[in-house]
Design a protein around this motif. Structure first.
Motif, mmCIF file in Angstrom:
data_model
loop_
_atom_site.group_PDB
_atom_site.id
_atom_site.type_symbol
_atom_site.label_atom_id
_atom_site.label_comp_id
_atom_site.label_asym_id
_atom_site.label_seq_id
_atom_site.Cartn_x
_atom_site.Cartn_y
_atom_site.Cartn_z
ATOM 1 N N SER A 131 0.658 -1.197 0.139
ATOM 2 C CA SER A 131 0.002 -0.023 -0.041
ATOM 3 C C SER A 131 0.907 1.023 -0.085
ATOM 4 C CB SER A 131 -0.948 -0.140 1.234
ATOM 5 O OG SER A 131 -0.295 0.053 2.326
ATOM 6 N N SER A 132 1.962 1.222 0.720
ATOM 7 C CA SER A 132 2.780 2.466 0.804
ATOM 8 C C SER A 132 3.429 2.519 -0.664
ATOM 9 C CB SER A 132 3.952 2.129 1.642
ATOM 10 O OG SER A 132 4.696 3.503 2.129
ATOM 11 N N VAL A 133 3.817 1.636 -1.502
ATOM 12 C CA VAL A 133 4.412 1.671 -2.721
ATOM 13 C C VAL A 133 3.553 2.097 -3.697
ATOM 14 C CG1 VAL A 133 5.358 0.382 -4.713
ATOM 15 C CG2 VAL A 133 6.463 0.225 -2.306
ATOM 16 N N ALA A 134 2.311 1.657 -3.426
ATOM 17 C CA ALA A 134 1.150 2.285 -4.411
ATOM 18 C C ALA A 134 0.798 3.730 -4.138
ATOM 19 C CB ALA A 134 -0.190 1.385 -4.053
ATOM 20 N N LYS A 135 1.186 4.083 -3.024
ATOM 21 C CA LYS A 135 0.883 5.522 -2.506
ATOM 22 C C LYS A 135 1.895 6.478 -3.371
ATOM 23 C CE LYS A 135 0.161 9.158 0.762
ATOM 24 N NZ LYS A 135 -0.228 9.713 2.010
ATOM 25 N N ASP A 136 3.320 6.076 -3.346
ATOM 26 C CA ASP A 136 4.226 6.613 -3.995
ATOM 27 C C ASP A 136 4.057 6.724 -5.700
ATOM 28 O OD1 ASP A 136 6.795 4.858 -1.886
ATOM 29 O OD2 ASP A 136 5.999 6.886 -1.772
ATOM 30 N N ASP A 137 3.549 5.521 -6.130
ATOM 31 C CA ASP A 137 3.136 5.517 -7.630
ATOM 32 C C ASP A 137 2.102 6.732 -7.790
ATOM 33 O OD1 ASP A 137 3.514 2.029 -7.993
ATOM 34 O OD2 ASP A 137 4.915 3.845 -8.098
ATOM 35 N N ARG A 138 1.164 6.808 -6.893
ATOM 36 C CA ARG A 138 0.150 7.907 -7.147
ATOM 37 C C ARG A 138 0.556 9.002 -7.087
ATOM 38 N NH1 ARG A 138 -2.974 5.398 -3.554
ATOM 39 N NH2 ARG A 138 -2.752 7.080 -1.866
ATOM 40 N N ILE A 139 1.428 9.310 -6.010
ATOM 41 C CA ILE A 139 2.104 10.848 -5.942
ATOM 42 C C ILE A 139 2.728 11.011 -7.290
ATOM 43 C CG2 ILE A 139 3.707 12.132 -4.805
ATOM 44 C CD1 ILE A 139 3.065 10.855 -2.156
ATOM 45 N N ILE A 140 3.630 10.391 -7.796
ATOM 46 C CA ILE A 140 4.667 10.466 -8.851
ATOM 47 C C ILE A 140 3.620 10.612 -10.125
ATOM 48 C CG2 ILE A 140 6.275 9.362 -10.419
ATOM 49 C CD1 ILE A 140 7.145 7.875 -7.913
ATOM 50 N N SER A 141 2.547 9.950 -10.292
ATOM 51 C CA SER A 141 1.666 10.058 -11.308
ATOM 52 C C SER A 141 0.754 11.154 -11.190
ATOM 53 C CB SER A 141 0.698 8.627 -11.247
ATOM 54 O OG SER A 141 -0.505 9.034 -12.046
ATOM 55 N N GLU A 142 0.342 11.862 -10.314
ATOM 56 C CA GLU A 142 -0.305 13.049 -9.893
ATOM 57 C C GLU A 142 0.529 14.190 -10.239
ATOM 58 O OE1 GLU A 142 -3.160 12.034 -6.084
ATOM 59 O OE2 GLU A 142 -1.591 13.286 -5.666
ATOM 60 N N HIS A 143 1.597 14.175 -10.136
ATOM 61 C CA HIS A 143 2.546 15.328 -10.515
ATOM 62 C C HIS A 143 2.994 15.395 -11.893
ATOM 63 C CE1 HIS A 143 2.936 17.291 -6.667
ATOM 64 N NE2 HIS A 143 2.791 16.118 -6.125
ATOM 65 N N SER A 144 3.021 14.131 -12.467
ATOM 66 C CA SER A 144 3.208 13.821 -13.891
ATOM 67 C C SER A 144 2.134 14.527 -14.494
ATOM 68 C CB SER A 144 3.430 12.554 -14.110
ATOM 69 O OG SER A 144 4.534 11.860 -13.734
#
Lengths: 67, 132
Positions: A48-61
């Motif tokens: 779940s933590s890695v998924a949140k990282d991916d979400r943050i990176i994706s949002e800023h992209s």
């Protein structure tokens, strides 16, 4: 409310939980967690933590792509 | 005023460091296998690394933002790498993650560095207590 106060309010509960977990004594009436339970908690937390990282990176992209 | 509040935050975080330090390594459940003990320790480390990531992410949403979007991505990328190394390695990841925390701090603008340093210190303390 200043931005710093906002962030303290939002993150301090997590920080307090972290510190309190260091003081929790095992209740002698409860069985200790099994190996499987401990490993399951770790694995689910990792995913779940890695998924949140991916979400943050994706949002800023998305922010960059949308100008 | 903001500097005064930041000093209060730093003080609170510095008080937390010795509290964690005195008890961190002493509470694993009894009779865990080596693999489960590793998972238990890594869960605790993951929690404090999550705190760094979440603090920055929340700080991008304050008004005005305490952290930039670029920092949010930088920290999330670092966080994902650190968790992946810990997960893949199991043990022996300490020097890599401790070094990465130092590099992360150096890579931030000074104002953001000041805000994140107490959390980084907390993480380094918890990581240092992990027995490998």
């Amino acid at each position: 409310m200043t931005p710093l106060e906002q962030i303290i309010i939002s993150e301090l509960p997590a920080a307090i939980r972290l510190v309190r977990s260091a003081f929790v004594k095992q209740n002698p009436d409860l069985p200790p967690p099994t190996d499987a339970e401990v490993i399951a908690v770790y694995e689910s937390g990792y995913l779940s933590s890695v998924a949140k990282d991916d979400r943050i990176i994706s949002e800023h992209s998305d922010d960059i792509n949308n100008g | 005023m903001i500097r005064k509040r930041l000093n209060v935050t730093v003080l609170v975080m510095m008080l937390m460091v010795p509290l964690v330090n005195t008890s961190c390594a002493n509470n694993p459940p009894p009779n865990l296998s080596p693999a489960a003990l590793t998972a238990w320790n890594n869960t605790r480390v993951q929690g404090v690394l999550d705190l760094i990531r979440n603090t920055v992410d929340d700080g991008t949403k304050t008004v005005p933002p305490l952290f930039s979007g670029a920092t949010d991505v930088k920290v999330a990328t670092w966080h994902k790498s650190a968790l992946t190394v810990i997960h893949a390695t199991g043990n022996g990841w300490k020097p890599v993650v401790l070094t990465s925390l130092d590099e992360l701090a150096k890579d931030l603008p000074p104002s953001e560095q000041d805000r994140l340093v107490p959390y980084i210190r907390l993480a380094k303390t918890i990581i240092s207590e992990v027995k490998q």
